[in-house]
Motif scaffolding. Structure first.
Motif, PDB file in Angstrom:
ATOM      1  N   ASP A  79       0.812  -1.215   0.000  1.00  0.00           N
ATOM      2  CA  ASP A  79       0.000   0.000   0.000  1.00  0.00           C
ATOM      3  C   ASP A  79       0.851   1.273   0.000  1.00  0.00           C
ATOM      4  O   ASP A  79       2.017   1.268   0.409  1.00  0.00           O
ATOM      5  N   ASP A  80       0.191   2.362  -0.390  1.00  0.00           N
ATOM      6  CA  ASP A  80       0.654   3.750  -0.174  1.00  0.00           C
ATOM      7  C   ASP A  80       1.662   4.270  -1.190  1.00  0.00           C
ATOM      8  O   ASP A  80       2.157   5.387  -1.049  1.00  0.00           O
ATOM      9  N   HIS A 130      -6.249   2.938  -3.905  1.00  0.00           N
ATOM     10  CA  HIS A 130      -6.109   3.197  -2.463  1.00  0.00           C
ATOM     11  C   HIS A 130      -6.521   4.642  -2.164  1.00  0.00           C
ATOM     12  O   HIS A 130      -5.943   5.277  -1.288  1.00  0.00           O
ATOM     13  N   HIS A 134      -5.604   9.527   0.157  1.00  0.00           N
ATOM     14  CA  HIS A 134      -5.332   8.742   1.364  1.00  0.00           C
ATOM     15  C   HIS A 134      -5.648   9.541   2.634  1.00  0.00           C
ATOM     16  O   HIS A 134      -4.796   9.727   3.520  1.00  0.00           O
TER      17      HIS A 134
HETATM   18 ZN   LIG Z   1      -2.677   3.212   3.181  1.00  0.00          ZN
END
Ligand SMILES: [Zn+2]
Length: 282
Positions: A79-80, A130, A134
């Motif tokens: 993720d991210d 995602h 965020h």
């Molecule tokens: Zn995340």
């Protein structure tokens, strides 16, 4: 895109239940029934907060947290990103290990680094949504428009086909589930949280995962985070995790849709795609 069933959430609470209860409360109060108003409003608020802040909660729609396989294989999710320092190093490590992963990327980062997404796809990995920015501290409280905008804008900036979405910190409220369904996306959670953003070494994370690996587990890892000295530990973490998996005879795969969703509901981890189901989450 091969969809075995539309994502009509049969067996889940309709999205309008909580807004409907909350909206009915003032009507009941004006009608002279304050006790009824309270009985509608407070449970609606409590249910909204609980379902929105419990990671992988599946009251309002499916959340995939496992896949069905009889083999020693797991689904690594990262993720991210994308991140110009981490992503190329992670791709090299994954390639060297013969591992495949799904990168749940942030839309505004994807817009800044489109070549990294192209490279992820070119090397045979997957992409997931995602959200655009965020907004981890406030996403749980998103209303219908904010939830949809975060996901829809990321879909545009990702540019590549994806049918997967993961909420920041896994906190997908009723409106996130509704937006995902409207956009033809499946909410993906995890079954193993690595806590890698707090780790100080790869060995620490690998050791934590070792005892929890099981066929069909979804492992959540990260990229793009830095410690207080500005250093990234993600390559060391994934290197250690991949080495641990190799020693244990585990493979990192991107499982086919038929192994994690059947008739709009997640499959249990220990069955083949035979139609057995689990509700997952809370
Ligand atoms: Zn995340």
């Amino acid at each position: 895109m091969n969809r075995d069933q539309p994502l009509a959430p049969r067996g889940y609470l309709p999205w309008w239940v909580l807004p409907g209860m909350a909206a009915s409360a003032p009507v009941a109060a004006l009608a002279g029934a304050p006790a009824v108003a309270q009985a509608l409003f407070h449970p609606a608020c409590a249910a909204f907060v609980i379902s929105a802040t419990l990671a992988n909660c599946a009251w309002f729609g499916p959340v995939v947290t496992n896949f069905a396989t009889p083999r020693r294989e797991v689904w690594l999710t990262i993720d991210d990103g994308p991140d110009p320092e981490d992503t190329p190093r992670l791709l090299e490590l994954l390639d060297a290990a013969g591992a495949r992963a799904t990168f749940f990327v942030i839309g505004e980062k994807a817009r800044r680094h489109p070549a990294l997404l192209d490279e992820i796809v070119r090397r045979g990995h997957g992409l997931g949504n995602h959200t655009q920015t965020h907004p981890v501290a406030r996403f749980w409280a998103s209303g219908p428009w904010a939830a949809r905008r975060e996901i829809e804008r990321a879909q545009v900036d990702i540019r590549h086909s994806t049918e997967l979405v993961r909420a920041p910190a896994g906190m997908a409220n009723v409106f996130v589930h509704r937006a995902a369904r409207q956009l033809g996306l499946v909410v993906v959670g995890w079954s193993i949280r690595s806590f890698d953003t707090r780790a100080t070494s790869g060995a620490e994370v690998a050791g934590r995962l070792a005892a929890r690996l099981a066929p069909g587990r979804i492992v959540m890892l990260h990229e793009g985070h830095r410690d207080k000295h500005g250093r990234s530990h993600h390559a060391a973490v994934i290197s250690a995790v991949l080495e641990q998996m190799r020693e244990g005879g585990w493979s990192a795969v991107i499982p086919p849709r038929s192994s994690w969703l059947s008739h709009g509901r997640p499959l249990a981890p220990t069955v083949n795609a035979s139609g057995q189901r689990q509700s997952g989450g809370c």
